[in-house]
Design a protein around this motif. Sequence first.
Motif, PDB file in Angstrom:
ATOM      1  N   THR A   2       0.836  -1.193   0.000  1.00  0.00           N
ATOM      2  CA  THR A   2       0.000   0.000   0.000  1.00  0.00           C
ATOM      3  C   THR A   2       0.874   1.247   0.000  1.00  0.00           C
ATOM      4  O   THR A   2       1.819   1.329   0.783  1.00  0.00           O
ATOM      5  CB  THR A   2      -0.887   0.016   1.267  1.00  0.00           C
ATOM      6  OG1 THR A   2      -1.554  -1.235   1.353  1.00  0.00           O
ATOM      7  CG2 THR A   2      -1.900   1.125   1.216  1.00  0.00           C
ATOM      8  N   PRO A   3       0.558   2.216  -0.863  1.00  0.00           N
ATOM      9  CA  PRO A   3       1.370   3.442  -0.861  1.00  0.00           C
ATOM     10  C   PRO A   3       1.186   4.207   0.450  1.00  0.00           C
ATOM     11  O   PRO A   3       0.107   4.239   1.016  1.00  0.00           O
ATOM     12  CB  PRO A   3       0.846   4.245  -2.043  1.00  0.00           C
ATOM     13  CG  PRO A   3      -0.456   3.634  -2.425  1.00  0.00           C
ATOM     14  CD  PRO A   3      -0.492   2.248  -1.856  1.00  0.00           C
ATOM     15  N   VAL A   4       2.264   4.789   0.908  1.00  0.00           N
ATOM     16  CA  VAL A   4       2.232   5.569   2.148  1.00  0.00           C
ATOM     17  C   VAL A   4       1.802   6.991   1.800  1.00  0.00           C
ATOM     18  O   VAL A   4       2.323   7.584   0.860  1.00  0.00           O
ATOM     19  CB  VAL A   4       3.632   5.568   2.813  1.00  0.00           C
ATOM     20  CG1 VAL A   4       3.652   6.466   4.023  1.00  0.00           C
ATOM     21  CG2 VAL A   4       4.033   4.157   3.192  1.00  0.00           C
ATOM     22  N   ASN A   5       0.837   7.520   2.522  1.00  0.00           N
ATOM     23  CA  ASN A   5       0.405   8.896   2.273  1.00  0.00           C
ATOM     24  C   ASN A   5       0.359   9.720   3.556  1.00  0.00           C
ATOM     25  O   ASN A   5      -0.342  10.717   3.644  1.00  0.00           O
ATOM     26  CB  ASN A   5      -0.942   8.924   1.545  1.00  0.00           C
ATOM     27  CG  ASN A   5      -2.066   8.352   2.395  1.00  0.00           C
ATOM     28  OD1 ASN A   5      -1.845   7.768   3.458  1.00  0.00           O
ATOM     29  ND2 ASN A   5      -3.284   8.505   1.921  1.00  0.00           N
ATOM     30  N   THR A   6       1.115   9.286   4.549  1.00  0.00           N
ATOM     31  CA  THR A   6       1.214   9.999   5.812  1.00  0.00           C
ATOM     32  C   THR A   6       1.821  11.378   5.565  1.00  0.00           C
ATOM     33  O   THR A   6       2.791  11.504   4.825  1.00  0.00           O
ATOM     34  CB  THR A   6       2.115   9.211   6.788  1.00  0.00           C
ATOM     35  OG1 THR A   6       1.568   7.910   6.955  1.00  0.00           O
ATOM     36  CG2 THR A   6       2.236   9.910   8.129  1.00  0.00           C
ATOM     37  N   SER A  97       1.445  13.629  16.087  1.00  0.00           N
ATOM     38  CA  SER A  97       0.180  12.887  16.042  1.00  0.00           C
ATOM     39  C   SER A  97      -0.429  12.905  14.647  1.00  0.00           C
ATOM     40  O   SER A  97      -1.284  12.085  14.331  1.00  0.00           O
ATOM     41  CB  SER A  97      -0.819  13.464  17.054  1.00  0.00           C
ATOM     42  OG  SER A  97      -1.366  14.689  16.582  1.00  0.00           O
ATOM     43  N   ARG A  98       0.030  13.827  13.801  1.00  0.00           N
ATOM     44  CA  ARG A  98      -0.557  13.991  12.468  1.00  0.00           C
ATOM     45  C   ARG A  98       0.318  13.478  11.330  1.00  0.00           C
ATOM     46  O   ARG A  98      -0.139  13.393  10.196  1.00  0.00           O
ATOM     47  CB  ARG A  98      -0.907  15.454  12.240  1.00  0.00           C
ATOM     48  CG  ARG A  98      -1.959  15.938  13.231  1.00  0.00           C
ATOM     49  CD  ARG A  98      -2.557  17.259  12.892  1.00  0.00           C
ATOM     50  NE  ARG A  98      -2.933  17.417  11.512  1.00  0.00           N
ATOM     51  CZ  ARG A  98      -4.153  17.220  11.010  1.00  0.00           C
ATOM     52  NH1 ARG A  98      -5.123  16.840  11.799  1.00  0.00           N
ATOM     53  NH2 ARG A  98      -4.396  17.428   9.730  1.00  0.00           N
ATOM     54  N   GLY A  99       1.610  13.189  11.631  1.00  0.00           N
ATOM     55  CA  GLY A  99       2.468  12.695  10.561  1.00  0.00           C
ATOM     56  C   GLY A  99       3.921  12.570  10.985  1.00  0.00           C
ATOM     57  O   GLY A  99       4.248  12.652  12.165  1.00  0.00           O
ATOM     58  N   TYR A 169      11.798   9.730   5.420  1.00  0.00           N
ATOM     59  CA  TYR A 169      10.339   9.797   5.464  1.00  0.00           C
ATOM     60  C   TYR A 169       9.723   8.414   5.217  1.00  0.00           C
ATOM     61  O   TYR A 169       8.846   7.972   5.962  1.00  0.00           O
ATOM     62  CB  TYR A 169       9.805  10.805   4.444  1.00  0.00           C
ATOM     63  CG  TYR A 169       8.329  10.632   4.203  1.00  0.00           C
ATOM     64  CD1 TYR A 169       7.397  11.078   5.145  1.00  0.00           C
ATOM     65  CD2 TYR A 169       7.850   9.968   3.078  1.00  0.00           C
ATOM     66  CE1 TYR A 169       6.036  10.874   4.958  1.00  0.00           C
ATOM     67  CE2 TYR A 169       6.503   9.758   2.886  1.00  0.00           C
ATOM     68  CZ  TYR A 169       5.598  10.215   3.820  1.00  0.00           C
ATOM     69  OH  TYR A 169       4.261   9.999   3.642  1.00  0.00           O
ATOM     70  N   ARG A 170      10.193   7.731   4.179  1.00  0.00           N
ATOM     71  CA  ARG A 170       9.605   6.421   3.851  1.00  0.00           C
ATOM     72  C   ARG A 170       9.784   5.416   4.981  1.00  0.00           C
ATOM     73  O   ARG A 170       8.864   4.649   5.278  1.00  0.00           O
ATOM     74  CB  ARG A 170      10.196   5.902   2.540  1.00  0.00           C
ATOM     75  CG  ARG A 170       9.618   6.638   1.345  1.00  0.00           C
ATOM     76  CD  ARG A 170      10.048   6.034   0.031  1.00  0.00           C
ATOM     77  NE  ARG A 170       9.262   6.601  -1.053  1.00  0.00           N
ATOM     78  CZ  ARG A 170       9.760   6.900  -2.233  1.00  0.00           C
ATOM     79  NH1 ARG A 170      11.030   6.674  -2.509  1.00  0.00           N
ATOM     80  NH2 ARG A 170       8.990   7.421  -3.162  1.00  0.00           N
ATOM     81  N   LEU A 171      10.940   5.441   5.613  1.00  0.00           N
ATOM     82  CA  LEU A 171      11.164   4.553   6.760  1.00  0.00           C
ATOM     83  C   LEU A 171      10.234   4.886   7.921  1.00  0.00           C
ATOM     84  O   LEU A 171       9.614   4.002   8.513  1.00  0.00           O
ATOM     85  CB  LEU A 171      12.623   4.662   7.238  1.00  0.00           C
ATOM     86  CG  LEU A 171      13.680   3.952   6.404  1.00  0.00           C
ATOM     87  CD1 LEU A 171      15.067   4.348   6.864  1.00  0.00           C
ATOM     88  CD2 LEU A 171      13.489   2.431   6.517  1.00  0.00           C
ATOM     89  N   GLU A 172      10.149   6.173   8.249  1.00  0.00           N
ATOM     90  CA  GLU A 172       9.327   6.579   9.393  1.00  0.00           C
ATOM     91  C   GLU A 172       7.832   6.472   9.104  1.00  0.00           C
ATOM     92  O   GLU A 172       7.057   6.101   9.984  1.00  0.00           O
ATOM     93  CB  GLU A 172       9.712   7.985   9.840  1.00  0.00           C
ATOM     94  CG  GLU A 172      11.120   8.017  10.416  1.00  0.00           C
ATOM     95  CD  GLU A 172      11.503   9.334  11.081  1.00  0.00           C
ATOM     96  OE1 GLU A 172      10.603  10.121  11.420  1.00  0.00           O
ATOM     97  OE2 GLU A 172      12.705   9.544  11.270  1.00  0.00           O
ATOM     98  N   ALA A 173       7.424   6.766   7.883  1.00  0.00           N
ATOM     99  CA  ALA A 173       6.006   6.696   7.536  1.00  0.00           C
ATOM    100  C   ALA A 173       5.501   5.263   7.548  1.00  0.00           C
ATOM    101  O   ALA A 173       4.331   5.008   7.867  1.00  0.00           O
ATOM    102  CB  ALA A 173       5.767   7.330   6.159  1.00  0.00           C
ATOM    103  N   ALA A 174       6.366   4.313   7.226  1.00  0.00           N
ATOM    104  CA  ALA A 174       5.981   2.897   7.241  1.00  0.00           C
ATOM    105  C   ALA A 174       5.585   2.435   8.645  1.00  0.00           C
ATOM    106  O   ALA A 174       4.827   1.486   8.794  1.00  0.00           O
ATOM    107  CB  ALA A 174       7.110   2.033   6.695  1.00  0.00           C
ATOM    108  N   HIS A 175       6.076   3.119   9.660  1.00  0.00           N
ATOM    109  CA  HIS A 175       5.794   2.753  11.046  1.00  0.00           C
ATOM    110  C   HIS A 175       4.876   3.739  11.755  1.00  0.00           C
ATOM    111  O   HIS A 175       4.627   3.606  12.942  1.00  0.00           O
ATOM    112  CB  HIS A 175       7.109   2.630  11.837  1.00  0.00           C
ATOM    113  CG  HIS A 175       8.034   1.640  11.246  1.00  0.00           C
ATOM    114  ND1 HIS A 175       7.818   0.283  11.293  1.00  0.00           N
ATOM    115  CD2 HIS A 175       9.186   1.798  10.550  1.00  0.00           C
ATOM    116  CE1 HIS A 175       8.777  -0.346  10.659  1.00  0.00           C
ATOM    117  NE2 HIS A 175       9.630   0.547  10.204  1.00  0.00           N
TER     118      HIS A 175
END
Length: 178
Positions: A2-6, A97-99, A169-175
């Motif tokens: 799933t694409p990350v959109n955080t 809390s938002r991203g 970003y991609r590493l942190e957004a995945a979690h």
Amino acid sequence: MTPVNTNLYLVGFMGTGKSTVGRLLAKPLGFQFLDSDHEIERLQGKPISRIFAEDGEAKFREMEREFIERGHPATGCIVACGGGLVVPPGMLELLRSRGVVICMHAPIETVLRRTMHATHRPLFEVENREQRVRELFAQREEIYRRTGTMVLTDSRPMREIAAHVLRVYRLEAAHFKK
């Protein structure tokens, strides 16, 4: 996958490259880029210098909080935050809390070089701009260090910095969990 959109929030002192990097990342991520200062100016119909003069810094900080709480999409956004946005109590926690929050950082000498000729910064409307920048930098540095991941924006091309921010970003957004 799933694409990350955080959402991604770029914080840090003025002149550290938040807007430049945010714009560079918006297209490859397919995200909307927003600059919190520009959005507040647009919503208020006046420049930040006038907001400071007419309403005061405290009112401006309230506008920043409102923008983060309700003034932009909950996903698919990169927000370049004004330099003082994370300073008021609770703002860093609200952003988290938002991203994903990434702090752009540069040494004071780089910040001075990048900002000394800026005319649109209300906190610089003082007699000794260099002293004011040094004071603000010293006051905020500890807060910036608490934000989490810091990316140094000095002595590297902005495209290289943007690529590094994208990896982080991609590493942190995945979690990321709301």
